[in-house]
Motif scaffolding. Structure first.
Motif, PDB file in Angstrom:
ATOM      1  N   GLY A  21      21.769  45.859  56.190  1.00 49.66           N
ATOM      2  CA  GLY A  21      21.065  45.844  54.871  1.00 49.66           C
ATOM      3  C   GLY A  21      21.941  45.052  54.022  1.00 49.66           C
ATOM      4  N   ALA A  22      21.541  45.173  52.341  1.00 48.29           N
ATOM      5  CA  ALA A  22      22.712  44.488  51.460  1.00 48.29           C
ATOM      6  C   ALA A  22      24.042  45.170  51.615  1.00 48.29           C
ATOM      7  CB  ALA A  22      22.225  45.013  50.255  1.00 48.29           C
ATOM      8  N   ALA A  44      16.526  47.394  63.623  1.00 46.06           N
ATOM      9  CA  ALA A  44      15.417  46.457  63.036  1.00 46.06           C
ATOM     10  C   ALA A  44      15.502  45.083  63.642  1.00 46.06           C
ATOM     11  CB  ALA A  44      15.402  46.219  61.376  1.00 46.06           C
ATOM     12  N   LYS A  50      14.900  44.493  53.157  1.00 50.50           N
ATOM     13  CA  LYS A  50      14.565  44.856  51.836  1.00 50.50           C
ATOM     14  C   LYS A  50      14.846  43.938  50.992  1.00 50.50           C
ATOM     15  CE  LYS A  50      13.887  49.745  52.047  1.00 50.50           C
ATOM     16  NZ  LYS A  50      14.336  51.064  51.697  1.00 50.50           N
ATOM     17  N   MET A  53      12.244  41.266  50.759  1.00 51.58           N
ATOM     18  CA  MET A  53      11.192  41.795  49.906  1.00 51.58           C
ATOM     19  C   MET A  53      11.206  42.231  48.655  1.00 51.58           C
ATOM     20  SD  MET A  53      10.419  45.836  51.515  1.00 51.58           S
ATOM     21  CE  MET A  53       8.704  45.650  50.847  1.00 51.58           C
ATOM     22  N   SER A  54      12.811  41.995  48.296  1.00 55.46           N
ATOM     23  CA  SER A  54      12.784  42.610  46.670  1.00 55.46           C
ATOM     24  C   SER A  54      12.576  41.703  45.536  1.00 55.46           C
ATOM     25  CB  SER A  54      14.398  42.904  46.690  1.00 55.46           C
ATOM     26  OG  SER A  54      15.086  41.470  46.861  1.00 55.46           O
ATOM     27  N   ALA A 167      25.462  52.635  56.332  1.00 53.35           N
ATOM     28  CA  ALA A 167      25.023  51.928  55.267  1.00 53.35           C
ATOM     29  C   ALA A 167      23.471  51.605  55.645  1.00 53.35           C
ATOM     30  CB  ALA A 167      25.673  50.442  55.483  1.00 53.35           C
ATOM     31  N   GLY A 169      20.849  53.221  54.222  1.00 52.87           N
ATOM     32  CA  GLY A 169      19.931  52.984  52.826  1.00 52.87           C
ATOM     33  C   GLY A 169      19.430  54.323  52.750  1.00 52.87           C
ATOM     34  N   SER A 172      12.779  55.045  51.487  1.00 53.80           N
ATOM     35  CA  SER A 172      11.794  54.327  50.874  1.00 53.80           C
ATOM     36  C   SER A 172      11.096  53.299  51.850  1.00 53.80           C
ATOM     37  CB  SER A 172      12.135  53.699  49.565  1.00 53.80           C
ATOM     38  OG  SER A 172      13.015  52.747  49.501  1.00 53.80           O
ATOM     39  N   ILE A 173       9.930  53.198  51.905  1.00 52.27           N
ATOM     40  CA  ILE A 173       9.345  52.110  52.846  1.00 52.27           C
ATOM     41  C   ILE A 173       9.675  52.279  54.247  1.00 52.27           C
ATOM     42  CG2 ILE A 173       8.457  49.761  52.802  1.00 52.27           C
ATOM     43  CD1 ILE A 173       8.415  49.968  50.112  1.00 52.27           C
ATOM     44  N   THR A 179      15.005  55.079  57.674  1.00 56.27           N
ATOM     45  CA  THR A 179      15.152  56.206  58.464  1.00 56.27           C
ATOM     46  C   THR A 179      16.172  57.268  57.723  1.00 56.27           C
ATOM     47  OG1 THR A 179      16.720  55.999  60.015  1.00 56.27           O
ATOM     48  CG2 THR A 179      15.055  54.850  60.566  1.00 56.27           C
ATOM     49  N   LEU A 181      18.658  58.625  59.307  1.00 54.13           N
ATOM     50  CA  LEU A 181      19.999  58.587  60.051  1.00 54.13           C
ATOM     51  C   LEU A 181      21.152  58.938  59.465  1.00 54.13           C
ATOM     52  CD1 LEU A 181      20.950  58.404  62.831  1.00 54.13           C
ATOM     53  CD2 LEU A 181      21.421  55.871  62.519  1.00 54.13           C
ATOM     54  N   GLY A 373      26.225  52.189  49.744  1.00 55.92           N
ATOM     55  CA  GLY A 373      25.029  51.923  49.272  1.00 55.92           C
ATOM     56  C   GLY A 373      23.876  52.957  48.868  1.00 55.92           C
ATOM     57  N   GLY A 384      17.993  45.363  39.020  1.00 58.25           N
ATOM     58  CA  GLY A 384      19.119  44.655  39.852  1.00 58.25           C
ATOM     59  C   GLY A 384      20.413  45.693  40.072  1.00 58.25           C
ATOM     60  N   PHE A 387      20.995  46.899  43.794  1.00 57.68           N
ATOM     61  CA  PHE A 387      21.871  45.927  44.634  1.00 57.68           C
ATOM     62  C   PHE A 387      23.159  45.937  44.136  1.00 57.68           C
ATOM     63  CE2 PHE A 387      17.593  43.737  46.078  1.00 57.68           C
ATOM     64  CZ  PHE A 387      17.871  43.989  47.511  1.00 57.68           C
ATOM     65  N   ALA A 390      24.998  48.490  45.887  1.00 60.25           N
ATOM     66  CA  ALA A 390      25.125  48.241  47.257  1.00 60.25           C
ATOM     67  C   ALA A 390      26.487  47.265  47.500  1.00 60.25           C
ATOM     68  CB  ALA A 390      23.969  47.504  47.912  1.00 60.25           C
TER      69      ALA A 390
HETATM   70  C1  LIG Z   1       9.899  46.766  47.571  1.00 61.86           C
HETATM   71  C2  LIG Z   1      11.262  46.944  47.027  1.00 61.86           C
HETATM   72  C3  LIG Z   1      11.937  45.931  45.893  1.00 61.86           C
HETATM   73  C4  LIG Z   1      13.285  46.152  45.673  1.00 61.86           C
HETATM   74  N1  LIG Z   1      13.827  45.337  44.718  1.00 61.86           N
HETATM   75  C5  LIG Z   1      14.833  45.438  44.157  1.00 61.86           C
HETATM   76  C6  LIG Z   1      15.542  44.384  43.290  1.00 61.86           C
HETATM   77  O1  LIG Z   1      14.521  43.501  43.105  1.00 61.86           O
HETATM   78  N2  LIG Z   1      16.606  44.789  42.837  1.00 61.86           N
HETATM   79  C7  LIG Z   1      17.391  45.721  43.041  1.00 61.86           C
HETATM   80  O2  LIG Z   1      18.609  45.877  42.787  1.00 61.86           O
HETATM   81  N3  LIG Z   1      16.899  46.650  44.272  1.00 61.86           N
HETATM   82  C8  LIG Z   1      15.594  46.331  44.568  1.00 61.86           C
HETATM   83  N4  LIG Z   1      15.361  47.283  45.540  1.00 61.86           N
HETATM   84  C9  LIG Z   1      16.151  48.330  46.202  1.00 61.86           C
HETATM   85  C10 LIG Z   1      17.187  47.767  46.944  1.00 61.86           C
HETATM   86  O3  LIG Z   1      16.434  47.033  47.950  1.00 61.86           O
HETATM   87  C11 LIG Z   1      17.921  48.746  47.961  1.00 61.86           C
HETATM   88  O4  LIG Z   1      18.611  49.913  46.742  1.00 61.86           O
HETATM   89  C12 LIG Z   1      18.996  48.167  48.436  1.00 61.86           C
HETATM   90  O5  LIG Z   1      18.455  47.577  49.621  1.00 61.86           O
HETATM   91  C13 LIG Z   1      20.031  49.240  49.326  1.00 61.86           C
HETATM   92  O6  LIG Z   1      20.741  48.574  50.231  1.00 61.86           O
HETATM   93  P1  LIG Z   1      21.353  49.369  51.311  1.00 61.86           P
HETATM   94  O7  LIG Z   1      22.280  48.334  52.182  1.00 61.86           O
HETATM   95  O8  LIG Z   1      21.916  50.789  51.118  1.00 61.86           O
HETATM   96  O9  LIG Z   1      19.923  49.704  52.468  1.00 61.86           O
HETATM   97  P2  LIG Z   1      19.053  48.932  52.978  1.00 61.86           P
HETATM   98  O10 LIG Z   1      18.997  47.608  52.447  1.00 61.86           O
HETATM   99  O11 LIG Z   1      17.697  49.428  53.010  1.00 61.86           O
HETATM  100  O12 LIG Z   1      19.744  48.504  54.344  1.00 61.86           O
HETATM  101  C14 LIG Z   1      19.650  49.604  55.448  1.00 61.86           C
HETATM  102  C15 LIG Z   1      19.567  49.118  56.673  1.00 61.86           C
HETATM  103  O13 LIG Z   1      19.710  50.263  57.727  1.00 61.86           O
HETATM  104  C16 LIG Z   1      18.898  49.994  58.644  1.00 61.86           C
HETATM  105  N5  LIG Z   1      18.718  51.152  59.241  1.00 61.86           N
HETATM  106  C17 LIG Z   1      18.044  52.418  58.783  1.00 61.86           C
HETATM  107  N6  LIG Z   1      17.834  53.408  59.752  1.00 61.86           N
HETATM  108  C18 LIG Z   1      18.310  52.879  60.846  1.00 61.86           C
HETATM  109  C19 LIG Z   1      18.662  53.632  62.246  1.00 61.86           C
HETATM  110  N7  LIG Z   1      18.111  54.773  62.272  1.00 61.86           N
HETATM  111  N8  LIG Z   1      19.384  52.885  62.951  1.00 61.86           N
HETATM  112  C20 LIG Z   1      19.798  51.485  62.691  1.00 61.86           C
HETATM  113  N9  LIG Z   1      19.825  50.947  61.723  1.00 61.86           N
HETATM  114  C21 LIG Z   1      19.033  51.589  60.481  1.00 61.86           C
HETATM  115  C22 LIG Z   1      17.682  49.356  58.105  1.00 61.86           C
HETATM  116  O14 LIG Z   1      17.084  48.841  59.244  1.00 61.86           O
HETATM  117  C23 LIG Z   1      18.287  48.507  57.153  1.00 61.86           C
HETATM  118  O15 LIG Z   1      18.391  47.195  57.794  1.00 61.86           O
HETATM  119  C24 LIG Z   1      14.037  47.211  46.258  1.00 61.86           C
HETATM  120  C25 LIG Z   1      13.410  47.999  46.975  1.00 61.86           C
HETATM  121  C26 LIG Z   1      12.005  48.069  47.566  1.00 61.86           C
HETATM  122  C27 LIG Z   1      11.577  48.943  48.742  1.00 61.86           C
END
Ligand SMILES: Cc1cc2nc3c(=O)[nH]c(=O)nc-3n(C[C@H](O)[C@H](O)[C@H](O)COP(=O)(O)OP(=O)(O)OC[C@H]3O[C@@H](n4cnc5c(N)ncnc54)[C@H](O)[C@@H]3O)c2cc1C
Length: 401
Positions: A21-22, A44, A50, A53-54, A167, A169, A172-173, A179, A181, A373, A384, A387, A390
């Protein structure tokens, strides 16, 4: 007849990052640029779902004004170091280098002009340039740490590394692959996890309120919304399920079950003073006619009775005026709950920041184990900030993994 021999792959690398993810991709870029051999694993079938879809498909990727006050955490100081070392301006340098067009909306929020795909494409391009391997469709089955190396068992083989970055996440959703994890890995290694709850999420209403307000579905009004902890001035949106819009999403992150929130439907108007002034001017209109100039008719009819609305201004007592003003300037409502992780944008809570170094994001107890993250107990406001957290936390870890 051909014989097939299943060979379980064992792969040695410097850094494994779980989550494409991010934050996972950003950390991979930085570590790869330092010459570290990096593998990003995700269950995935697509990276950065995410991100895609953000921001309604345009990704609100950062904000012109970022401050630790825009974040919720048990330790409000923890995020400062990362946010200061990799700032919104640093992310904008990356955006500009790739010539991604963007624009500013209210409150300094920055969105892509075209598509959130632009952000994901940058990250994947930079990963490729830094020699990072991104492997999708990989189920994590187990994790061990022996002789200072992590051994990650997956359905695609075993991956061994010196550093492991979580990382994954928030919660949510779940449909998008969220998950628990990350929290489970923390628990396995004795890293404290603070209770989690859905944030940036619509409110559901008590049955009576739902019946009363659901006909207002689609109506949006500017308001200020507050509780004991925070106040936001944003739009309120009535939906067929309850209350939403940026105002509600923002306060939801500060809300605890059972609490009421106060909504000022006329944040620019002191209605008591205004009505008394109009009464002094001998205005003969009914209250209904006067309030028409301020708020949608249907909303006013839900909050005040027809009897009161039909009183003409000179006949309203001081006490009645005060009660009417109270209802609109200090409307207090107790939500039934939130829509939960199904629609929440973020997870509040998570990996206890006390267990991590604010400089490197490394666990204080387990050398080589990093959390970045949204899985960490740092949650941004709408705008914002999630992100930016993240990017910032990932960049910091990327310098050390
Ligand atoms: C609908 C929506 C709109 C949003 N819009 C915004 C926005 O416009 N601006 C903003 O700042 N924030 C926004 N957010 C929040 C933002 O998307 C998240 O805070 C950000 O993506 C977090 O980054 P991350 O890398 O920590 O996690 P994520 O981007 O969620 O990435 C986590 C990754 O880990 C993987 N993963 C999870 N569990 C496992 C597992 N068991 N095994 C292997 N892989 C796994 C997932 O598949 C995913 O690819 C939005 C969120 C949603 C749901």
């Amino acid at each position: 007849m051909a014989t097939f021999v299943w060979v379980r792959v064992i792969m040695e690398t410097d850094v494994i990052i779980i989550g494409a993810g991010a934050s996972g991709l950003m950390c991979a870029i930085e570590a790869g640029k330092r010459g570290r051999q990096v593998i990003v694993l995700d269950h995935a079938n697509k990276a950065g779902k995410k991100i895609l879809m953000s921001g309604g498909g345009r990704c609100n990727f950062t904000n012109f004004s970022v401050d630790s006050d825009n974040f919720i955490s048990n330790n409000p100081h923890f995020c400062k170091s990362a946010l200061n070392r990799f700032t919104q301006w640093d992310f904008l340098t990356l955006i500009d280098r790739h010539r991604i067009p963007y624009h500013e909306r209210d409150h300094g929020q920055l969105f892509c002009n075209d598509s959130a795909k632009d952000i994901l494409n940058i990250l994947l391009l930079e990963c490729a340039d830094a020699g990072v391997l991104v492997q999708l469709n990989t189920r994590i089955e187990g994790l061990e740490r022996q002789t200072n190396r992590f051994h990650l068992k997956t359905d695609q083989g075993t991956f061994n590394s010196q550093s492991l970055v979580v990382a994954t996440g928030g919660l949510s959703i779940p449909k998008m692959g969220a998950t628990p994890l990350g929290y489970k890995i923390a628990e396995q290694f004795g890293v404290n996890v603070l209770p989690t709850r859905a944030g940036l999420v619509p409110f559901t209403l008590q049955p009576d309120d739902k019946d009363l307000f659901s006909p207002l579905s689609g109506i949006a009004v500017p308001c200020s919304i507050s509780n004991k902890r925070q106040i936001f001035s944003e739009n309120l949106l009535f939906t067929h399920r309850g209350l939403s819009g940026p105002a509600v999403l923002q306060i939801s992150s500060y809300w605890r079950a059972g609490e009421a929130v106060e909504i000022n439907l006329l944040p620019q108007v002191n209605l008591e003073t205004e009505l008394k002034a109009k009464r002094r001017q001998k205005l003969k209109n009914t209250l209904k006619t006067i309030l028409d100039g301020y708020l949608p008719k249907r909303l006013v009819s839900c909050l005040l009775t027809e009897n009161v609305l039909n009183i003409s201004l000179p006949d309203l007592s001081d006490r009645q005026i005060q009660q009417i003003a109270d209802q609109l300037n200090h409307w207090t409502i107790k939500p039934n709950g939130t829509e939960g992780y199904r629609t929440a944008e973020v997870t509040v809570g998570g990996i206890d920041t006390d267990a991590l170094s604010s400089k490197t994001m490394e666990s204080k107890q387990v050398p080589g184990l990093y959390f970045i993250g949204e899985v960490v107990d740092v949650t941004g406001w709408l705008g914002g900030y999630n992100f930016q957290w993240a990017w910032s936390s990932a960049w910091c870890a990327g310098q050390y993994v």
